[in-house]
Design a protein around this motif. Structure first.
Motif, mmCIF file in Angstrom:
data_model
loop_
_atom_site.group_PDB
_atom_site.id
_atom_site.type_symbol
_atom_site.label_atom_id
_atom_site.label_comp_id
_atom_site.label_asym_id
_atom_site.label_seq_id
_atom_site.Cartn_x
_atom_site.Cartn_y
_atom_site.Cartn_z
ATOM 1 N N GLY A 134 -2.092 0.325 -4.654
ATOM 2 C CA GLY A 134 -1.629 -0.535 -3.572
ATOM 3 C C GLY A 134 -0.236 -1.091 -3.795
ATOM 4 N N PRO A 135 0.040 -1.765 -4.928
ATOM 5 C CA PRO A 135 1.399 -2.269 -5.167
ATOM 6 C C PRO A 135 2.453 -1.170 -5.219
ATOM 7 C CG PRO A 135 -0.166 -3.354 -6.616
ATOM 8 C CD PRO A 135 -0.919 -2.268 -5.924
ATOM 9 N N ALA A 185 7.190 1.661 0.015
ATOM 10 C CA ALA A 185 7.361 1.584 1.469
ATOM 11 C C ALA A 185 8.448 0.577 1.844
ATOM 12 C CB ALA A 185 6.039 1.210 2.135
ATOM 13 N N VAL A 186 8.474 -0.574 1.164
ATOM 14 C CA VAL A 186 9.488 -1.586 1.479
ATOM 15 C C VAL A 186 10.882 -1.073 1.150
ATOM 16 C CG1 VAL A 186 10.361 -3.865 0.850
ATOM 17 C CG2 VAL A 186 7.913 -3.533 1.240
ATOM 18 N N LEU A 187 11.068 -0.511 -0.036
ATOM 19 C CA LEU A 187 12.383 0.010 -0.429
ATOM 20 C C LEU A 187 12.822 1.137 0.500
ATOM 21 C CD1 LEU A 187 12.067 0.121 -4.329
ATOM 22 C CD2 LEU A 187 13.406 -1.482 -2.957
ATOM 23 N N THR A 188 11.895 2.048 0.792
ATOM 24 C CA THR A 188 12.230 3.170 1.679
ATOM 25 C C THR A 188 12.572 2.680 3.075
ATOM 26 O OG1 THR A 188 10.714 4.578 0.418
ATOM 27 C CG2 THR A 188 11.433 5.385 2.570
ATOM 28 N N VAL A 239 13.606 10.670 10.970
ATOM 29 C CA VAL A 239 12.394 11.027 10.218
ATOM 30 C C VAL A 239 12.747 11.975 9.074
ATOM 31 C CG1 VAL A 239 10.206 12.284 10.349
ATOM 32 C CG2 VAL A 239 10.795 10.622 12.110
ATOM 33 N N LEU A 240 13.709 12.863 9.301
ATOM 34 C CA LEU A 240 14.115 13.810 8.264
ATOM 35 C C LEU A 240 14.843 13.137 7.109
ATOM 36 C CD1 LEU A 240 15.318 16.795 10.486
ATOM 37 C CD2 LEU A 240 13.236 16.654 9.122
ATOM 38 N N LEU A 241 15.174 11.860 7.262
ATOM 39 C CA LEU A 241 15.777 11.120 6.152
ATOM 40 C C LEU A 241 14.757 10.803 5.057
ATOM 41 C CD1 LEU A 241 18.030 8.539 8.027
ATOM 42 C CD2 LEU A 241 18.827 10.406 6.583
ATOM 43 N N LEU A 242 13.486 10.719 5.425
ATOM 44 C CA LEU A 242 12.460 10.276 4.477
ATOM 45 C C LEU A 242 12.347 11.185 3.248
ATOM 46 C CD1 LEU A 242 9.661 9.102 6.938
ATOM 47 C CD2 LEU A 242 11.304 7.701 5.666
ATOM 48 N N PRO A 243 12.330 12.529 3.392
ATOM 49 C CA PRO A 243 12.265 13.354 2.176
ATOM 50 C C PRO A 243 13.461 13.169 1.252
ATOM 51 C CG PRO A 243 11.664 14.643 4.108
ATOM 52 C CD PRO A 243 12.217 13.352 4.611
ATOM 53 N N GLN A 244 14.574 12.665 1.767
ATOM 54 C CA GLN A 244 15.726 12.408 0.915
ATOM 55 C C GLN A 244 15.627 11.055 0.214
ATOM 56 O OE1 GLN A 244 19.461 13.271 3.087
ATOM 57 N NE2 GLN A 244 18.169 14.005 4.745
ATOM 58 N N LEU A 245 14.949 10.103 0.846
ATOM 59 C CA LEU A 245 14.866 8.748 0.295
ATOM 60 C C LEU A 245 13.718 8.592 -0.696
ATOM 61 C CD1 LEU A 245 15.533 6.675 3.543
ATOM 62 C CD2 LEU A 245 17.177 7.399 1.811
ATOM 63 N N PRO A 285 12.321 10.520 -3.058
ATOM 64 C CA PRO A 285 12.548 10.814 -4.480
ATOM 65 C C PRO A 285 13.368 9.750 -5.199
ATOM 66 C CG PRO A 285 12.921 12.782 -3.151
ATOM 67 C CD PRO A 285 12.779 11.635 -2.200
ATOM 68 N N VAL A 286 14.121 8.947 -4.459
ATOM 69 C CA VAL A 286 14.928 7.890 -5.067
ATOM 70 C C VAL A 286 14.136 6.593 -5.175
ATOM 71 C CG1 VAL A 286 17.044 6.536 -4.851
ATOM 72 C CG2 VAL A 286 17.038 8.949 -4.208
ATOM 73 N N THR A 287 13.365 6.267 -4.131
ATOM 74 C CA THR A 287 12.658 4.985 -4.106
ATOM 75 C C THR A 287 11.310 5.026 -4.810
ATOM 76 O OG1 THR A 287 11.676 5.538 -1.943
ATOM 77 C CG2 THR A 287 13.779 4.362 -1.935
ATOM 78 N N MET A 288 10.667 6.186 -4.858
ATOM 79 C CA MET A 288 9.329 6.245 -5.438
ATOM 80 C C MET A 288 9.300 5.937 -6.933
ATOM 81 S SD MET A 288 6.328 9.072 -4.879
ATOM 82 C CE MET A 288 6.155 8.496 -3.186
ATOM 83 N N PRO A 289 10.236 6.435 -7.762
ATOM 84 C CA PRO A 289 10.197 6.029 -9.183
ATOM 85 C C PRO A 289 10.300 4.526 -9.358
ATOM 86 C CG PRO A 289 11.625 7.929 -8.894
ATOM 87 C CD PRO A 289 11.261 7.462 -7.526
ATOM 88 N N ILE A 290 11.159 3.862 -8.586
ATOM 89 C CA ILE A 290 11.283 2.404 -8.679
ATOM 90 C C ILE A 290 10.003 1.735 -8.183
ATOM 91 C CG2 ILE A 290 12.648 0.417 -7.949
ATOM 92 C CD1 ILE A 290 14.997 2.306 -7.559
ATOM 93 N N GLY A 291 9.438 2.248 -7.098
ATOM 94 C CA GLY A 291 8.196 1.690 -6.579
ATOM 95 C C GLY A 291 7.052 1.842 -7.558
#
Length: 368
Positions: A10-11, A17-20, A50-56, A58-64
């Motif tokens: 959950g966290p 989601a917030v960062l993205t 919407v096509l921006l999401l696959p680019q974002l 990989p950057v935000t998920m490690p931090i999340g």
């Protein structure tokens, strides 16, 4: 194990989601000008954003993953749930296993983005923007200003209204050698055609002057069609960028294909491999921050601060090495050494007994 995964998932999802979302809104605002200038439809704008999401991701998920994992394990620690689990016989490795599984799943998702979805989304997005800019666009016409196209066609519009309606038009056309044509009309309409934008003039006149003889002919019309050939040599050819190539192409191209940009192609390929590894490293750093010390609240903020600093330094070092790899391929080796060292050191701290104070064998029974 499932209990820890539920508490950590959950966290992780929330922070990601917030960062993205924040970065997505900022990036999407860059395309507002294209909606106005190129009369882009809402559907095309929605597709691009919407096509921006696959680019974002990989950057935000490690931090999340790092923030969510750190919060989840720290909450379990402060609620004494980890202490109870340890008392029930679970080792530190057993407690870390659910977070490692979740981090591995996130790394697989990041890998799928960087290896396939990100280049595919980049290619589709650039194709859409290219089509609206050079094929479907009704060109950029500013109110009260002369717009020059290819130095051969000049258009003046007194007023522009929604739907492509134009008022107070003056068009000067020098595209045909030996003739100069000037057209004036009360109003007109911009249309899209397969060959490019066109303008329909209503209630006006057309003056044509032969440059060699000086003869002038005048034609009054109720309706006149003008093809706006914005690009005399045809629609420009769109070149494929590095971000649009899949990982196999990045490592298969040679110097004959890309010339001096070969190092950039290699660096981009290694970046797509490094991001999933960075996700695993962040997950392990977050787990090691909580599990590597004693289960007490005294001095706990020091471990939290140190874990955040280590994650930030790792993120900065990875980005710096990737940037340097564009011109110096030796940085790639340092990149993988750094990631492997971070993962290995975190696993060392998580192992059974790491960071625990050893009790002397001759200590009283209560000390144990």
């Amino acid at each position: 194990m499932k209990y820890i995964i539920r508490n950590a998932a959950g966290p992780c999802l929330f922070v990601t989601a917030v960062l993205t979302g924040i970065i997505w809104v900022v990036q999407a605002l860059r395309f507002v000008d294209e909606i106005i200038n190129y009369d882009m439809s809402f559907g095309a704008f929605a597709l691009i954003t919407v096509l921006l999401l696959p680019q974002l991701l990989p950057v935000t998920m490690p931090i999340g993953v790092f923030c969510g994992m750190l919060y989840a394990y720290w909450r379990l620690s402060t609620d004494s749930e980890l202490v109870v689990m340890r008392a029930a016989g679970l080792s530190r490795v057993s407690l870390a296993r659910p977070g490692l599984i979740l981090g591995g799943a996130a790394a697989i998702l990041v890998a799928s983005m960087t290896f396939y979805f990100m280049p595919a989304a980049n290619s589709t997005m650039r194709d859409t923007r290219f089509a609206w800019k050079y094929i479907y666009s009704t060109i950029v016409l500013r109110e009260g200003a002369f717009t020059a196209l290819k130095d051969r066609l000049t258009i003046y519009v007194r007023e522009r209204r929604p739907g492509g309606e134009l008022y107070g038009l003056l068009i000067h056309d020098d595209r045909n050698p030996g003739r100069a044509v000037t057209m004036m009309a009360e109003k007109g309409t911009l249309l899209r055609a397969e060959t490019g934008p066109e303008i329909i003039l209503l209630n006006g006149n057309r003056q044509e002057r032969n440059l060699s003889t000086g003869e002038v002919s005048l034609l009054y019309f109720d309706r006149y069609n003008v093809e706006i050939d914005s690009f005399a040599a045809g629609v420009p050819v769109r070149r494929q960028k590095i971000e649009e190539r899949d990982i196999a192409e990045l490592f298969s191209v040679g110097a004959d294909d890309v010339g001096d940009e070969l190092d950039k192609y290699r660096a981009e390929g290694h970046r797509r491999i490094a991001l999933p590894l960075l996700t695993v490293a962040f997950a392990l750093i977050a787990i090691a921050t909580v599990l590597s010390g004693e289960f007490d609240r005294r001095g706990s903020w020091r471990r939290l601060t140190l874990g955040c600093i280590c994650a930030g330094m790792l993120q900065g070092a990875v980005l710096g090495l990737l940037q340097a790899a564009n011109t110096e391929p030796l940085m790639i080796g340092l990149l993988y050494l750094l990631l492997a060292g971070s993962i290995g050191f975190a696993l060392f701290l998580i192992r059974a007994g790491a960071g625990m104070k050893q009790v002397p064998q001759n200590a009283p029974e209560g000390a144990a």
